[in-house]
Design a protein around this motif. Sequence first.
Motif, short mmCIF file in Angstrom:
data_model
loop_
_atom_site.label_atom_id
_atom_site.label_comp_id
_atom_site.label_asym_id
_atom_site.label_seq_id
_atom_site.Cartn_x
_atom_site.Cartn_y
_atom_site.Cartn_z
N MET A 44 -3.47 8.82 -12.73
CA MET A 44 -3.26 9.29 -11.36
C MET A 44 -3.13 10.81 -11.32
SD MET A 44 -0.81 6.50 -9.55
CE MET A 44 0.54 6.76 -10.67
N GLN A 45 -3.82 11.43 -10.37
CA GLN A 45 -3.72 12.86 -10.20
C GLN A 45 -2.73 13.20 -9.09
OE1 GLN A 45 -7.81 14.12 -9.69
NE2 GLN A 45 -7.88 14.70 -11.85
N TYR A 46 -2.84 12.51 -7.98
CA TYR A 46 -1.85 12.70 -6.92
C TYR A 46 -1.82 11.48 -6.01
CZ TYR A 46 -5.84 14.21 -4.02
OH TYR A 46 -7.04 14.28 -3.35
N VAL A 47 -0.77 11.43 -5.19
CA VAL A 47 -0.53 10.29 -4.31
C VAL A 47 -0.35 10.80 -2.89
CG1 VAL A 47 1.01 8.34 -3.82
CG2 VAL A 47 0.64 9.06 -6.19
N ASP A 48 -1.11 10.25 -1.95
CA ASP A 48 -0.99 10.59 -0.53
C ASP A 48 -0.29 9.46 0.21
OD1 ASP A 48 -2.39 13.00 -0.45
OD2 ASP A 48 -4.31 12.02 -0.10
N VAL A 49 0.42 9.82 1.26
CA VAL A 49 0.95 8.84 2.20
C VAL A 49 0.36 9.21 3.56
CG1 VAL A 49 3.00 7.88 3.29
CG2 VAL A 49 3.06 8.53 0.88
N GLU A 50 -0.29 8.23 4.20
CA GLU A 50 -0.97 8.47 5.47
C GLU A 50 -0.51 7.46 6.51
OE1 GLU A 50 -4.95 7.67 4.28
OE2 GLU A 50 -5.20 9.58 3.25
N ILE A 60 -2.90 1.29 -0.75
CA ILE A 60 -2.09 0.14 -0.34
C ILE A 60 -1.72 0.39 1.12
CG2 ILE A 60 -0.06 -1.26 -0.79
CD1 ILE A 60 0.04 0.05 -3.59
N PRO A 61 -2.37 -0.31 2.05
CA PRO A 61 -2.05 -0.11 3.47
C PRO A 61 -0.85 -0.96 3.87
CG PRO A 61 -3.80 -1.70 3.27
CD PRO A 61 -3.48 -1.24 1.86
N GLY A 62 -0.26 -0.63 5.01
CA GLY A 62 0.74 -1.50 5.62
C GLY A 62 2.07 -1.57 4.92
N LEU A 63 2.48 -0.49 4.29
CA LEU A 63 3.81 -0.47 3.68
C LEU A 63 4.81 0.07 4.70
CD1 LEU A 63 2.92 1.08 0.21
CD2 LEU A 63 3.48 -1.30 0.69
N GLY A 64 6.01 -0.49 4.70
CA GLY A 64 7.06 0.07 5.54
C GLY A 64 7.30 1.52 5.13
N GLU A 65 7.76 2.34 6.07
CA GLU A 65 7.93 3.76 5.79
C GLU A 65 8.80 4.04 4.57
OE1 GLU A 65 9.47 5.02 9.58
OE2 GLU A 65 7.48 5.63 10.28
N GLU A 66 9.90 3.29 4.45
CA GLU A 66 10.81 3.49 3.32
C GLU A 66 10.14 3.07 2.01
OE1 GLU A 66 11.67 1.34 5.90
OE2 GLU A 66 12.59 2.95 7.10
N GLU A 67 9.42 1.95 2.03
CA GLU A 67 8.73 1.48 0.83
C GLU A 67 7.61 2.44 0.43
OE1 GLU A 67 7.53 -0.93 -2.46
OE2 GLU A 67 9.40 -0.46 -1.44
N ALA A 72 7.59 5.70 0.94
CA ALA A 72 8.23 6.86 0.33
C ALA A 72 8.72 6.53 -1.07
CB ALA A 72 9.39 7.33 1.21
N ARG A 73 9.33 5.35 -1.25
CA ARG A 73 9.81 4.95 -2.57
C ARG A 73 8.65 4.83 -3.55
NH1 ARG A 73 9.60 1.29 -6.19
NH2 ARG A 73 8.26 -0.05 -4.96
N LEU A 74 7.57 4.19 -3.12
CA LEU A 74 6.42 3.99 -4.00
C LEU A 74 5.77 5.33 -4.34
CD1 LEU A 74 4.84 1.79 -5.45
CD2 LEU A 74 3.37 1.62 -3.44
N ARG A 75 5.65 6.22 -3.36
CA ARG A 75 5.10 7.56 -3.61
C ARG A 75 5.90 8.26 -4.70
NH1 ARG A 75 6.87 10.90 0.85
NH2 ARG A 75 8.71 10.87 -0.45
N ASP A 76 7.23 8.27 -4.56
CA ASP A 76 8.08 8.94 -5.55
C ASP A 76 8.00 8.26 -6.91
OD1 ASP A 76 8.82 10.63 -3.49
OD2 ASP A 76 10.73 9.62 -3.11
N GLN A 77 8.01 6.93 -6.92
CA GLN A 77 7.95 6.17 -8.17
C GLN A 77 6.63 6.41 -8.90
OE1 GLN A 77 10.41 4.33 -9.40
NE2 GLN A 77 9.32 3.43 -11.11
N LEU A 78 5.52 6.34 -8.16
CA LEU A 78 4.20 6.54 -8.78
C LEU A 78 4.04 7.97 -9.27
CD1 LEU A 78 1.95 4.53 -6.32
CD2 LEU A 78 2.72 3.84 -8.60
N THR A 79 4.52 8.92 -8.51
CA THR A 79 4.45 10.32 -8.93
C THR A 79 5.24 10.53 -10.22
OG1 THR A 79 4.19 11.03 -6.64
CG2 THR A 79 4.88 12.70 -8.22
N ALA A 80 6.44 9.99 -10.28
CA ALA A 80 7.27 10.14 -11.48
C ALA A 80 6.63 9.45 -12.68
CB ALA A 80 8.65 9.55 -11.23
N ARG A 81 6.10 8.26 -12.49
CA ARG A 81 5.46 7.55 -13.60
C ARG A 81 4.19 8.27 -14.05
NH1 ARG A 81 6.10 1.13 -12.12
NH2 ARG A 81 8.32 1.02 -12.60
#
Length: 164
Positions: free
Chosen positions: A106-112, A138-145, A147-156
């Motif tokens: 992964m190079q970067y992660v977007d949230v749209e 991954i479409p249709g994630l709750g806003e909190e999920e 944000a959590r997934l963005r941070d988790q994937l970026t860290a990993r």
Amino acid sequence: MPTPHNPALDIDGVQWRPISARLIPVRQISVAIFLGLPGLVTIWPAVVVGSAMWILPAVLLALTAWLLWLVPRQVRSIGYAELEDDLLIRRGVMFRSLVVVPYGRMQYVDVEAGPIARKMKIAAVQLHTASAGSDASIPGLGEEEAARLRDQLTARGEARLAGL
């Protein structure tokens, strides 16, 4: 009728996480706007001109009805799983797909989130890799999920790139 087991697409022991059902009305509203409204608008010219013009509104409205029926099935088929080294994304009922994205690629992660998605409090997480063909979302994630997934994937991803 249950879907037959396919070893290429089914992974034993994976805990799949579903996306939010709030994506269903978002997609249905989009279908209604982009197909249903033109279908309704073409009814007036069909009334004025006559018989052959009825084909266009009939096709547009039939397609709208079919997609409104299909969208919930499509949304329920989308899921994702976070493994130790990879993110898995599955989707599809008839045409199924499984995307495996290694965290180290992964190079970067977007949230749209578009205006309708924001109103429904959902977002899409888009993963970008070096290969244009392997980007995944991954479409249709709750806003909190999201944000959590963005941070988790970026860290990993950073941890894998750093060789940790």
